[in-house]
Write a protein that holds these residues in place. Structure first.
Motif, PDB file in Angstrom:
ATOM      1  N   VAL A 353       0.803  -0.965   0.128  1.00  0.00           N
ATOM      2  CA  VAL A 353       0.199  -0.437   0.256  1.00  0.00           C
ATOM      3  C   VAL A 353       1.215   1.704  -0.225  1.00  0.00           C
ATOM      4  O   VAL A 353       2.073   1.233   0.801  1.00  0.00           O
ATOM      5  CB  VAL A 353      -1.111   0.079   1.221  1.00  0.00           C
ATOM      6  CG1 VAL A 353      -1.305   1.351   1.104  1.00  0.00           C
ATOM      7  CG2 VAL A 353      -1.489  -1.450   1.803  1.00  0.00           C
ATOM      8  N   ALA A 354       0.451   2.291  -0.618  1.00  0.00           N
ATOM      9  CA  ALA A 354       1.733   3.120  -1.191  1.00  0.00           C
ATOM     10  C   ALA A 354       0.615   4.450  -0.746  1.00  0.00           C
ATOM     11  O   ALA A 354      -0.528   4.601  -1.212  1.00  0.00           O
ATOM     12  CB  ALA A 354       2.225   3.411  -2.644  1.00  0.00           C
ATOM     13  N   CYS A 355       1.143   5.261  -0.713  1.00  0.00           N
ATOM     14  CA  CYS A 355       0.469   6.739  -0.068  1.00  0.00           C
ATOM     15  C   CYS A 355       1.438   7.962  -0.027  1.00  0.00           C
ATOM     16  O   CYS A 355       2.225   7.946  -0.205  1.00  0.00           O
ATOM     17  CB  CYS A 355      -0.520   6.233   1.118  1.00  0.00           C
ATOM     18  SG  CYS A 355       0.789   6.663   2.426  1.00  0.00           S
ATOM     19  N   LEU A 356       0.931   8.804  -0.311  1.00  0.00           N
ATOM     20  CA  LEU A 356       1.357  10.399  -0.430  1.00  0.00           C
ATOM     21  C   LEU A 356       1.073  11.132   1.143  1.00  0.00           C
ATOM     22  O   LEU A 356      -0.769  11.267   1.122  1.00  0.00           O
ATOM     23  CB  LEU A 356       1.583  11.149  -1.565  1.00  0.00           C
ATOM     24  CG  LEU A 356       2.134  12.077  -1.850  1.00  0.00           C
ATOM     25  CD1 LEU A 356       3.829  11.761  -2.106  1.00  0.00           C
ATOM     26  CD2 LEU A 356       1.347  12.927  -2.762  1.00  0.00           C
ATOM     27  N   ALA A 357       1.479  11.663   2.423  1.00  0.00           N
ATOM     28  CA  ALA A 357       0.846  12.225   3.080  1.00  0.00           C
ATOM     29  C   ALA A 357       1.236  13.798   2.998  1.00  0.00           C
ATOM     30  O   ALA A 357       2.247  13.792   2.816  1.00  0.00           O
ATOM     31  CB  ALA A 357       1.980  11.536   4.698  1.00  0.00           C
ATOM     32  N   THR A 358      -0.010  14.747   3.460  1.00  0.00           N
ATOM     33  CA  THR A 358       0.766  16.210   3.165  1.00  0.00           C
ATOM     34  C   THR A 358       0.807  15.905   4.873  1.00  0.00           C
ATOM     35  O   THR A 358      -0.608  16.922   4.970  1.00  0.00           O
ATOM     36  CB  THR A 358      -0.841  16.748   2.407  1.00  0.00           C
ATOM     37  OG1 THR A 358      -0.714  15.919   0.919  1.00  0.00           O
ATOM     38  CG2 THR A 358      -0.817  17.853   2.343  1.00  0.00           C
ATOM     39  N   ILE A 359       1.447  17.113   4.694  1.00  0.00           N
ATOM     40  CA  ILE A 359       1.597  17.871   5.903  1.00  0.00           C
ATOM     41  C   ILE A 359       1.431  19.518   6.087  1.00  0.00           C
ATOM     42  O   ILE A 359       2.807  19.951   5.299  1.00  0.00           O
ATOM     43  CB  ILE A 359       3.197  17.604   6.775  1.00  0.00           C
ATOM     44  CG1 ILE A 359       3.098  15.758   6.651  1.00  0.00           C
ATOM     45  CG2 ILE A 359       3.635  18.482   7.711  1.00  0.00           C
ATOM     46  CD1 ILE A 359       4.429  15.982   7.273  1.00  0.00           C
ATOM     47  N   GLY A 360       1.020  20.044   7.121  1.00  0.00           N
ATOM     48  CA  GLY A 360       0.483  21.481   5.821  1.00  0.00           C
ATOM     49  C   GLY A 360       1.292  22.629   6.987  1.00  0.00           C
ATOM     50  O   GLY A 360       2.089  21.720   8.071  1.00  0.00           O
ATOM     51  N   LYS A 405       4.573  16.993   0.835  1.00  0.00           N
ATOM     52  CA  LYS A 405       4.009  15.624   0.993  1.00  0.00           C
ATOM     53  C   LYS A 405       4.981  14.473   1.193  1.00  0.00           C
ATOM     54  O   LYS A 405       6.199  15.055   0.885  1.00  0.00           O
ATOM     55  CB  LYS A 405       3.684  15.764  -0.347  1.00  0.00           C
ATOM     56  CG  LYS A 405       2.410  16.528  -0.617  1.00  0.00           C
ATOM     57  CD  LYS A 405       1.602  16.087  -2.082  1.00  0.00           C
ATOM     58  CE  LYS A 405       0.946  17.276  -2.317  1.00  0.00           C
ATOM     59  NZ  LYS A 405      -0.923  17.223  -1.735  1.00  0.00           N
ATOM     60  N   ILE A 406       5.086  13.451   1.519  1.00  0.00           N
ATOM     61  CA  ILE A 406       5.996  12.405   1.928  1.00  0.00           C
ATOM     62  C   ILE A 406       5.071  11.726   1.262  1.00  0.00           C
ATOM     63  O   ILE A 406       3.830  11.315   2.577  1.00  0.00           O
ATOM     64  CB  ILE A 406       6.194  12.348   3.745  1.00  0.00           C
ATOM     65  CG1 ILE A 406       7.206  13.829   3.753  1.00  0.00           C
ATOM     66  CG2 ILE A 406       7.495  11.292   3.539  1.00  0.00           C
ATOM     67  CD1 ILE A 406       7.400  13.315   5.363  1.00  0.00           C
ATOM     68  N   PRO A 407       6.136  10.428   0.537  1.00  0.00           N
ATOM     69  CA  PRO A 407       5.656   9.326   0.110  1.00  0.00           C
ATOM     70  C   PRO A 407       6.107   8.439   1.576  1.00  0.00           C
ATOM     71  O   PRO A 407       7.037   8.038   1.266  1.00  0.00           O
ATOM     72  CB  PRO A 407       6.074   9.403  -1.576  1.00  0.00           C
ATOM     73  CG  PRO A 407       7.387  10.253  -1.313  1.00  0.00           C
ATOM     74  CD  PRO A 407       7.906  11.441  -0.162  1.00  0.00           C
ATOM     75  N   LEU A 408       4.988   7.652   0.960  1.00  0.00           N
ATOM     76  CA  LEU A 408       5.646   6.611   2.049  1.00  0.00           C
ATOM     77  C   LEU A 408       4.748   5.181   1.508  1.00  0.00           C
ATOM     78  O   LEU A 408       4.025   4.706   0.810  1.00  0.00           O
ATOM     79  CB  LEU A 408       4.485   6.176   3.380  1.00  0.00           C
ATOM     80  CG  LEU A 408       4.849   7.738   4.123  1.00  0.00           C
ATOM     81  CD1 LEU A 408       4.234   7.417   5.925  1.00  0.00           C
ATOM     82  CD2 LEU A 408       6.434   7.683   4.908  1.00  0.00           C
ATOM     83  N   GLY A 409       5.046   3.978   1.687  1.00  0.00           N
ATOM     84  CA  GLY A 409       5.207   2.218   1.395  1.00  0.00           C
ATOM     85  C   GLY A 409       4.636   1.628   2.466  1.00  0.00           C
ATOM     86  O   GLY A 409       6.094   1.485   3.564  1.00  0.00           O
ATOM     87  N   THR A 427      12.508   1.856   0.909  1.00  0.00           N
ATOM     88  CA  THR A 427      12.270   2.518   2.043  1.00  0.00           C
ATOM     89  C   THR A 427      10.635   2.415   2.083  1.00  0.00           C
ATOM     90  O   THR A 427       9.900   2.474   3.388  1.00  0.00           O
ATOM     91  CB  THR A 427      11.390   4.136   1.647  1.00  0.00           C
ATOM     92  OG1 THR A 427      10.743   4.219   0.687  1.00  0.00           O
ATOM     93  CG2 THR A 427      13.141   5.053   0.964  1.00  0.00           C
ATOM     94  N   ASP A 428      10.494   0.912   1.970  1.00  0.00           N
ATOM     95  CA  ASP A 428       8.462   0.382   2.881  1.00  0.00           C
ATOM     96  C   ASP A 428       9.082  -0.191   3.986  1.00  0.00           C
ATOM     97  O   ASP A 428      10.304  -0.510   4.277  1.00  0.00           O
ATOM     98  CB  ASP A 428       8.202  -0.575   1.409  1.00  0.00           C
ATOM     99  CG  ASP A 428       8.601  -0.506   0.082  1.00  0.00           C
ATOM    100  OD1 ASP A 428       7.716   1.362  -0.168  1.00  0.00           O
ATOM    101  OD2 ASP A 428       8.396  -1.023  -0.623  1.00  0.00           O
ATOM    102  N   ILE A 429       7.726  -0.119   4.690  1.00  0.00           N
ATOM    103  CA  ILE A 429       7.729  -0.309   5.837  1.00  0.00           C
ATOM    104  C   ILE A 429       6.784  -1.276   5.640  1.00  0.00           C
ATOM    105  O   ILE A 429       6.373  -2.327   5.064  1.00  0.00           O
ATOM    106  CB  ILE A 429       6.951   0.318   7.417  1.00  0.00           C
ATOM    107  CG1 ILE A 429       7.171   2.058   6.256  1.00  0.00           C
ATOM    108  CG2 ILE A 429       6.597  -0.119   8.328  1.00  0.00           C
ATOM    109  CD1 ILE A 429       6.789   3.439   7.131  1.00  0.00           C
TER     110      ILE A 429
END
Length: 441
Positions: A353-360, A405-409, A427-429
């Motif tokens: 599952v890959a996502c893009l987290a947006t940090i304000g 924005k930070i990409p996470l897997g 870098t995947d978890i």
């Protein structure tokens, strides 16, 4: 502004469907009053249906406890890196902002045109010779002004008043009695908002035609000879009215008007055609409720016209967003909170599952966008955990906090499986799920 533009696009789609339905099934029927009500209802429904809250179905209770504190999992969390760059599609954003700007320019131009028409109408009424009549105000003008009515005013030339007062006044009085001016006012407001949509302009033309059918029917019902009245319409067909918000005696659809006068009345069974509007409305709601349709307007929804000029200045922040306490603290947070959803584990669901987290700018998680999905339960777990994180230290550009924005897997893997992920990254978890047999051991 982007939300409003997306809403207008959906509304325009509804309006187009309603127009096509009307031309296909209803335009040739002689139920003039019902057709008028339907046309008015189309405007209301077109603006109402896209505003209905969308219902998203799915599992809500997807989280079950697992032993994520095992050393193997904790070690795998150290593979994460927060230094990945965010790729932003500036061309899509520029296009969205240009659409917003173009829409506003169109609204201003249409509003200006309508204002000019209103001003000219006001001046014409003000300068004409007024003859007071209890149900209406008669305005007589010099020259060859085509007859028309607006609200409680009937405007016609001195020549028409001398030669054909009965037919024209009967016709225009029908417009006033049925309050047709209010219909056109509503249509003008709709066109102002939907100026880009041909269906909006065409629906107004259909509404004007129905108005003329009603008025012509009232003239014939008053006992005026049909042939002489039709000859008068042909005689007055030369010239067009300059006031689009008014009901003109020489409306352009002369052939249709004469055809409707000669046409036999529609049978009562033809009223069943009006039931078609119900499934069409339901279809529109179902279409907008689908997630893939709602996501089409995501770029527009986030667009702000005032930010158009800031796009070229966007640069990579000198200081990237950081989890409070650093990477180790982030790994420990994930070890305490990530859970392999029970339903997904029992079904053997696994994958990346890959996502893009947006940090304000204030360090809070504004949005978590799933860019690679495996299963709704696994996607929901990733979103839940990331949104649960405390405030981050925001990224900084030129000393000022900015959005980042930070990409996470996340790789969800059932213990003992030979899962191979083609898009796996260093870098995947990795989250390992242990079945009942593993727990018994």
């Amino acid at each position: 502004m982007g939300i409003f533009i997306a809403y207008m696009i959906k509304s325009g789609f509804c309006l187009l469907l309603f127009y096509l339905l009307y031309k296909w099934q209803l335009a040739k029927e002689t139920f003039f009053r019902v057709n008028r009500i339907m046309l008015l209802g189309f405007w209301v429904l077109a603006f109402l249906l896209p505003a209905i809250p969308l219902i998203k179905w799915g599992n809500t209770d997807l989280y079950a406890g697992l032993d994520v504190n095992r050393q193997a999992i904790l070690n795998s969390l150290t593979n994460i890196s927060l230094s990945a760059e965010t790729n932003t599609d500036h061309h899509a954003l520029i296009l969205a902002w240009l659409i917003c700007t173009g829409y506003i320019v169109g609204v201003v131009l249409i509003a200006s045109k309508q204002l000019v028409s209103w001003t000219r109408l006001y001046l014409l009424i003000r300068r004409g010779r007024r003859i007071e009549n209890k149900p209406f105000h008669l305005i007589l003008t010099e020259g060859n002004q085509p007859p028309f009515s607006w609200m409680h005013y009937i405007v016609l030339s001195e020549k028409d008043y001398r030669e054909n007062p009965t037919e024209i006044l009967t016709h225009e009085m029908a417009h006033i009695r049925h309050h047709h001016s209010w219909d056109l006012l509503l249509a003008d407001i709709g066109i102002l908002l939907q100026w880009f949509n041909p269906a909006a302009w065409l629906l107004k033309q259909e509404m004007q035609s129905v108005h003329e059918y009603e008025a012509d029917n009232a003239v014939l019902a008053a006992g005026i000879d049909a042939k002489s009245y039709q000859l008068l319409l042909i005689k007055k067909a030369v010239g067009t009215s300059r006031y689009t918000m008014a009901n003109s005696f020489n409306h352009s659809s002369l052939k249709k008007r004469i055809t409707m006068m000669l046409k036999e009345k529609s049978s009562p069974q033809a009223r069943a055609k009006y039931i078609y509007i119900l499934p069409l409305a339901a279809l529109s709601v179902m279409a907008f409720a689908r997630p893939e349709v709602s996501d089409v307007s995501a770029v527009l929804t986030k667009a702000k016209v005032t930010d158009l000029w800031t796009i070229p200045q966007e640069k990579t922040p000198e200081v990237k967003a950081q989890f409070p306490g650093g990477d180790d603290a982030f790994f420990q947070f994930l070890a305490r909170n990530v859970k392999y959803p029970t339903l997904a584990l029992e079904a053997g669901k696994q994958g990346r599952v890959a996502c893009l987290a947006t940090i304000g700018e204030d360090g809070t998680i504004k949005e978590v966008e799933i860019t690679q999905s495996v299963d709704p339960a696994l996607d929901a777990e990733v979103i839940r955990v990331i949104k649960k994180t405390p405030k981050w230290e925001p990224a900084k550009l030129a000393g000022k906090a900015v959005e980042y924005k930070i990409p996470l897997g996340f790789i969800f893997k059932v213990e003992g499986s030979d899962l191979h992920v083609q898009t796996e990254s260093d870098t995947d978890i990795v989250i390992v799920g242990y079945g009942p047999q593993s727990n018994e051991e």
